[in-house]
Scaffold this active site. Structure first.
Site, PDB file in Angstrom:
ATOM      1  N   GLU A  34       0.849  -1.196   0.000  1.00 22.07           N
ATOM      2  CA  GLU A  34       0.000   0.000   0.000  1.00 22.07           C
ATOM      3  C   GLU A  34       0.881   1.241   0.000  1.00 22.07           C
ATOM      4  O   GLU A  34       1.785   1.363   0.817  1.00 22.07           O
ATOM      5  CB  GLU A  34      -0.938  -0.002   1.220  1.00 22.07           C
ATOM      6  CG  GLU A  34      -1.789   1.239   1.370  1.00 22.07           C
ATOM      7  CD  GLU A  34      -2.655   1.562   0.150  1.00 22.07           C
ATOM      8  OE1 GLU A  34      -3.515   0.736  -0.210  1.00 22.07           O
ATOM      9  OE2 GLU A  34      -2.459   2.644  -0.450  1.00 22.07           O
ATOM     10  N   THR A  41      -9.871   3.937  -0.580  1.00 16.04           N
ATOM     11  CA  THR A  41     -10.788   5.063  -0.796  1.00 16.04           C
ATOM     12  C   THR A  41     -11.933   5.050   0.202  1.00 16.04           C
ATOM     13  O   THR A  41     -12.275   6.074   0.791  1.00 16.04           O
ATOM     14  CB  THR A  41     -11.367   5.005  -2.227  1.00 16.04           C
ATOM     15  OG1 THR A  41     -10.292   5.022  -3.155  1.00 16.04           O
ATOM     16  CG2 THR A  41     -12.268   6.196  -2.499  1.00 16.04           C
ATOM     17  N   CYS A  42     -12.545   3.904   0.413  1.00 12.84           N
ATOM     18  CA  CYS A  42     -13.751   3.838   1.242  1.00 12.84           C
ATOM     19  C   CYS A  42     -13.491   4.392   2.639  1.00 12.84           C
ATOM     20  O   CYS A  42     -14.241   5.222   3.142  1.00 12.84           O
ATOM     21  CB  CYS A  42     -14.255   2.399   1.315  1.00 12.84           C
ATOM     22  SG  CYS A  42     -15.700   2.224   2.352  1.00 12.84           S
ATOM     23  N   CYS A  47     -16.630   6.368   1.415  1.00 13.31           N
ATOM     24  CA  CYS A  47     -17.841   5.996   2.168  1.00 13.31           C
ATOM     25  C   CYS A  47     -17.845   6.475   3.620  1.00 13.31           C
ATOM     26  O   CYS A  47     -18.829   7.063   4.080  1.00 13.31           O
ATOM     27  CB  CYS A  47     -18.009   4.476   2.207  1.00 13.31           C
ATOM     28  SG  CYS A  47     -17.372   3.585   0.797  1.00 13.31           S
ATOM     29  N   LYS A  50     -17.474  10.335   4.230  1.00 17.34           N
ATOM     30  CA  LYS A  50     -18.693  10.905   3.592  1.00 17.34           C
ATOM     31  C   LYS A  50     -19.922  10.724   4.487  1.00 17.34           C
ATOM     32  O   LYS A  50     -20.701  11.643   4.702  1.00 17.34           O
ATOM     33  CB  LYS A  50     -18.877  10.223   2.234  1.00 17.34           C
ATOM     34  CG  LYS A  50     -20.093  10.619   1.425  1.00 17.34           C
ATOM     35  CD  LYS A  50     -21.362   9.900   1.776  1.00 17.34           C
ATOM     36  CE  LYS A  50     -21.319   8.401   1.767  1.00 17.34           C
ATOM     37  NZ  LYS A  50     -21.180   7.780   0.487  1.00 17.34           N
ATOM     38  N   TYR A  98      -7.252  -1.480  10.686  1.00 21.59           N
ATOM     39  CA  TYR A  98      -6.897  -2.254   9.491  1.00 21.59           C
ATOM     40  C   TYR A  98      -5.501  -2.863   9.646  1.00 21.59           C
ATOM     41  O   TYR A  98      -5.266  -4.015   9.288  1.00 21.59           O
ATOM     42  CB  TYR A  98      -6.964  -1.360   8.240  1.00 21.59           C
ATOM     43  CG  TYR A  98      -8.321  -1.416   7.580  1.00 21.59           C
ATOM     44  CD1 TYR A  98      -9.431  -0.804   8.161  1.00 21.59           C
ATOM     45  CD2 TYR A  98      -8.515  -2.096   6.381  1.00 21.59           C
ATOM     46  CE1 TYR A  98     -10.680  -0.863   7.574  1.00 21.59           C
ATOM     47  CE2 TYR A  98      -9.768  -2.161   5.790  1.00 21.59           C
ATOM     48  CZ  TYR A  98     -10.840  -1.540   6.388  1.00 21.59           C
ATOM     49  OH  TYR A  98     -12.076  -1.616   5.803  1.00 21.59           O
ATOM     50  N   TYR A 176     -23.405   9.723  -7.946  1.00 22.44           N
ATOM     51  CA  TYR A 176     -23.420   9.513  -6.491  1.00 22.44           C
ATOM     52  C   TYR A 176     -22.718  10.646  -5.730  1.00 22.44           C
ATOM     53  O   TYR A 176     -23.257  11.211  -4.779  1.00 22.44           O
ATOM     54  CB  TYR A 176     -22.657   8.228  -6.157  1.00 22.44           C
ATOM     55  CG  TYR A 176     -23.357   6.923  -6.346  1.00 22.44           C
ATOM     56  CD1 TYR A 176     -23.470   6.335  -7.598  1.00 22.44           C
ATOM     57  CD2 TYR A 176     -23.852   6.226  -5.248  1.00 22.44           C
ATOM     58  CE1 TYR A 176     -24.065   5.095  -7.757  1.00 22.44           C
ATOM     59  CE2 TYR A 176     -24.437   4.980  -5.393  1.00 22.44           C
ATOM     60  CZ  TYR A 176     -24.541   4.417  -6.649  1.00 22.44           C
ATOM     61  OH  TYR A 176     -25.115   3.200  -6.795  1.00 22.44           O
ATOM     62  N   GLU A 180     -24.485  13.350  -3.281  1.00 22.72           N
ATOM     63  CA  GLU A 180     -24.215  13.244  -1.841  1.00 22.72           C
ATOM     64  C   GLU A 180     -23.568  14.524  -1.305  1.00 22.72           C
ATOM     65  O   GLU A 180     -23.977  15.059  -0.267  1.00 22.72           O
ATOM     66  CB  GLU A 180     -23.329  12.026  -1.556  1.00 22.72           C
ATOM     67  CG  GLU A 180     -24.078  10.717  -1.768  1.00 22.72           C
ATOM     68  CD  GLU A 180     -23.246   9.483  -1.472  1.00 22.72           C
ATOM     69  OE1 GLU A 180     -22.009   9.582  -1.433  1.00 22.72           O
ATOM     70  OE2 GLU A 180     -23.848   8.404  -1.277  1.00 22.72           O
ATOM     71  N   ARG A 197     -25.109  17.295 -16.940  1.00 22.90           N
ATOM     72  CA  ARG A 197     -25.318  17.433 -18.385  1.00 22.90           C
ATOM     73  C   ARG A 197     -26.585  16.741 -18.878  1.00 22.90           C
ATOM     74  O   ARG A 197     -27.045  17.020 -19.969  1.00 22.90           O
ATOM     75  CB  ARG A 197     -24.101  16.906 -19.132  1.00 22.90           C
ATOM     76  CG  ARG A 197     -23.782  15.454 -18.900  1.00 22.90           C
ATOM     77  CD  ARG A 197     -22.490  15.081 -19.603  1.00 22.90           C
ATOM     78  NE  ARG A 197     -22.117  13.697 -19.333  1.00 22.90           N
ATOM     79  CZ  ARG A 197     -21.004  13.143 -19.762  1.00 22.90           C
ATOM     80  NH1 ARG A 197     -20.142  13.844 -20.469  1.00 22.90           N
ATOM     81  NH2 ARG A 197     -20.738  11.878 -19.482  1.00 22.90           N
ATOM     82  N   ARG A 203     -28.137   9.108 -13.657  1.00 22.04           N
ATOM     83  CA  ARG A 203     -28.386   8.250 -14.814  1.00 22.04           C
ATOM     84  C   ARG A 203     -28.290   6.782 -14.382  1.00 22.04           C
ATOM     85  O   ARG A 203     -27.412   6.415 -13.591  1.00 22.04           O
ATOM     86  CB  ARG A 203     -27.311   8.526 -15.870  1.00 22.04           C
ATOM     87  CG  ARG A 203     -27.601   7.903 -17.218  1.00 22.04           C
ATOM     88  CD  ARG A 203     -26.356   7.966 -18.081  1.00 22.04           C
ATOM     89  NE  ARG A 203     -25.941   9.319 -18.449  1.00 22.04           N
ATOM     90  CZ  ARG A 203     -26.456  10.012 -19.473  1.00 22.04           C
ATOM     91  NH1 ARG A 203     -27.401   9.486 -20.216  1.00 22.04           N
ATOM     92  NH2 ARG A 203     -26.013  11.217 -19.750  1.00 22.04           N
ATOM     93  N   GLY A 259     -17.048  11.270 -12.207  1.00 26.94           N
ATOM     94  CA  GLY A 259     -16.708   9.866 -12.403  1.00 26.94           C
ATOM     95  C   GLY A 259     -15.296   9.524 -11.948  1.00 26.94           C
ATOM     96  O   GLY A 259     -14.546  10.399 -11.493  1.00 26.94           O
ATOM     97  N   ASP A 299     -12.650  -1.488  -8.051  1.00 24.03           N
ATOM     98  CA  ASP A 299     -12.757  -0.372  -9.005  1.00 24.03           C
ATOM     99  C   ASP A 299     -11.804  -0.494 -10.186  1.00 24.03           C
ATOM    100  O   ASP A 299     -12.121  -0.031 -11.282  1.00 24.03           O
ATOM    101  CB  ASP A 299     -12.430   0.964  -8.294  1.00 24.03           C
ATOM    102  CG  ASP A 299     -13.522   1.401  -7.343  1.00 24.03           C
ATOM    103  OD1 ASP A 299     -14.439   0.602  -7.066  1.00 24.03           O
ATOM    104  OD2 ASP A 299     -13.442   2.553  -6.864  1.00 24.03           O
ATOM    105  N   HIS A 432     -45.784  -1.282  12.604  1.00 24.32           N
ATOM    106  CA  HIS A 432     -46.491  -0.014  12.523  1.00 24.32           C
ATOM    107  C   HIS A 432     -46.205   0.855  13.737  1.00 24.32           C
ATOM    108  O   HIS A 432     -46.173   0.340  14.854  1.00 24.32           O
ATOM    109  CB  HIS A 432     -48.003  -0.299  12.435  1.00 24.32           C
ATOM    110  CG  HIS A 432     -48.818   0.928  12.248  1.00 24.32           C
ATOM    111  ND1 HIS A 432     -48.819   1.633  11.058  1.00 24.32           N
ATOM    112  CD2 HIS A 432     -49.654   1.590  13.085  1.00 24.32           C
ATOM    113  CE1 HIS A 432     -49.620   2.675  11.182  1.00 24.32           C
ATOM    114  NE2 HIS A 432     -50.141   2.683  12.402  1.00 24.32           N
ATOM    115  N   GLU A 437     -43.020  -0.178   6.423  1.00 19.46           N
ATOM    116  CA  GLU A 437     -44.238  -0.996   6.319  1.00 19.46           C
ATOM    117  C   GLU A 437     -44.955  -0.761   4.992  1.00 19.46           C
ATOM    118  O   GLU A 437     -45.694  -1.614   4.519  1.00 19.46           O
ATOM    119  CB  GLU A 437     -45.192  -0.718   7.491  1.00 19.46           C
ATOM    120  CG  GLU A 437     -45.823   0.655   7.477  1.00 19.46           C
ATOM    121  CD  GLU A 437     -46.842   0.851   8.614  1.00 19.46           C
ATOM    122  OE1 GLU A 437     -47.674  -0.040   8.828  1.00 19.46           O
ATOM    123  OE2 GLU A 437     -46.769   1.903   9.279  1.00 19.46           O
TER     124      GLU A 437
END
Ligand code: NDP
Length: 443
Positions: A34, A41-42, A47, A50, A98, A176, A180, A197, A203, A259, A299, A432, A437
């Protein structure tokens, strides 16, 4: 041939870490390379931070809505530095987790940038490592279209580390990240314009969802500019200016969310594996590249660019290589959420795709005001949509825009994975009063 490792994983993001740990658990000698922070990224620029920002962005509206329930919060103020620094602390903690997970699994961590020397040898900082199998899990980076002044814009990477929040922001893109961050910035008090656009945002999502979320975002105060493609960005002494075909918009921050592209540059892969024109690596249904012993996941293989998919793929590669299994991804159902406010949750086919693939479909749909908003003063609406195959009654797609849609869709994805029919939903008793529901009471 003598190898230093059985399995060399390039990239310690979600997918690479899962593959490393599972392979080591199966008894393989594993190393993961690494060049940046563990978690990819996550964890570092996606993620997790964010979602923390998304939580932060809701408090202002929530405190205003609380008045309808009798609460008064006088003069609420927001401090960006506190949020950013607390977020950074949490991410550091996750990086350490990690690291511990990898060390506990007896995976060797190699820090630095990887470069192939030959098909079985990877060099990191002048040290060569030979491995029987290699996994490329290098992820992706933000793509910025080539236009004059593009360096004046930021991407999501920098959005997580801004020194201060701007007064005004233009976010370019309708996917996304754009959606967000538009709700994050707007919720934190930034005057936010979303520029895209196409006619509608997002999309590929169900058309009703795309129309509905546009309306809801506008209700929250986000300005939408459809059919706009940026041509250039300029800087004056006081502001930035984005030029479009027929107009110029002034702002303090331009955020490109246009993107992502595969991270393959610098790996010296060219002679090793086949790639598409966009740089992503071509793999088969076991994530094997055109070189038999080199695999790729996540990715870098061109998407869908979703963490849970990369994790599932990494797990499969490790099981197949080191536990003698012959696994493939079980499901083509990919549940997903856009963590804007209100959330979008979706699993299965859009109505448009369902009609294309199945011909005749039944569509059940409702929009309503959530119970909470009878007192909150908010005019936010919730949308739920369910699409079935007319012949078999099988549910083909579920879509929701509303509070906690991500959480709700996750549970319903299990039912779809099991092949649930509309009749199964009809036979399910409701909880309920909840939003969820509505999915079992749609008529
Ligand atoms: P997306 O692919 O979702 O959206 C890219 C957007 O940029 C689209 O609206 C696209 O328009 C537009 N675009 C592309 N090129 C240009 C251009 N040259 N000029 C103007 N607009 C352009 O990418 P994101 O960057 O938003 O996110 C990347 C991926 O990361 C997502 O697809 C998703 O898989 C993942 N992600 C997932 C999240 C989650 O699970 N909640 C959160 C964030 C990201 P058009 O549609 O017209 O092509």
């Amino acid at each position: 041939m003598k190898f230093d490792f059985d399995f060399l994983v390039i990239g310690a993001g979600s997918g690479g870490v899962r593959a490393s740990r599972i392979a080591a658990k199966h008894g393989a000698r594993v190393a993961v390379i690494e060049k940046s922070d563990l978690g990819g990224t996550c964890v570092n620029l996606g993620c997790v931070p964010k979602k923390l920002f998304a939580y932060a962005s809701q408090y202002h509206e929530t405190s205003a809505q609380a008045q309808g329930f009798g609460w008064q919060f006088d003069n609420p103020r927001f401090d960006w530095t506190v949020l950013r620094n607390n977020k950074d602390k949490e991410i550091k903690r996750l990086n350490q987790i990690y690291e511990k997970l990898l060390i506990d699994a007896q995976v060797t961590i190699i820090h630095g940038a990887a470069e192939f020397v030959d098909p079985h040898t990877v060099r990191v900082e002048n040290e060569n490592y030979r491995a029987k199998y290699i996994l490329i899990a290098t992820g992706s980076h933000s793509f910025v279209p080539d236009l004059p002044g593009k360096d004046l814009a930021i991407t999501s990477d920098l959005a997580f580390h801004l020194d201060a929040l701007p007064h005004r922001a233009i976010i370019i893109g309708g996917g996304y990240i754009a959606v967000e961050f538009a709700t994050i910035f707007n919720g934190l008090g930034v005057d936010t314009t979303l520029v895209y656009r196409d006619k509608l945002l997002l999309r590929g999502f169900d058309l009703t969802v795309r129309e509905f979320i546009g309306q809801e975002l506008q209700k929250k105060g986000i300005k939408l500019l459809s059919h706009h493609v940026p041509l250039a960005i300029d800087k004056t002494e006081t502001e930035l200016q984005v030029k479009f075909e027929n107009e110029t918009q002034a702002t303090d921050l331009v955020f490109m969310a246009t993107g992502r592209r595969a991270n393959t540059v610098g790996l010296n892969l060219e002679a090793m594996v086949k790639k598409r024109d966009d740089g992503s690596i071509i793999v088969n249904d076991r994530y094997q590249t055109s070189a038999d012993h080199i695999y790729a996941i996540g990715d870098v293989t061109g998407g869908p660019e979703l963490t849970p998919l990369a994790i599932a793929q990494g797990h499969i590669v490790a099981d197949n290589l080191f536990a003698g299994m012959n696994r493939r991804l079980q499901s083509t159902l990919i549940p997903t959420a856009v963590f804007c406010e209100p959330n979008i949750g979706t699993v299965g086919l859009s109505e448009e795709d369902a009609r294309k693939q199945y011909g005749e479909v039944n569509v059940y749909q409702t929009t309503f005001r959530a119970l909470k908003h009878t007192l909150s003063g908010s005019d936010e609406k919730t949308l739920m949509k369910l699409i079935t195959d007319k012949k078999t009654d099988k549910i083909l797609g579920l879509h929701m825009v509303g509070s906690d849609a991500g959480e709700i869709i996750q549970s319903l994805a299990v039912a779809l994975q099991m092949g649930a029919t509309k009749a199964d939903f009809d036979h399910t008793l409701a909880v309920h009063p909840t939003l969820a529901e509505e999915f079992v009471t749609l008529r």
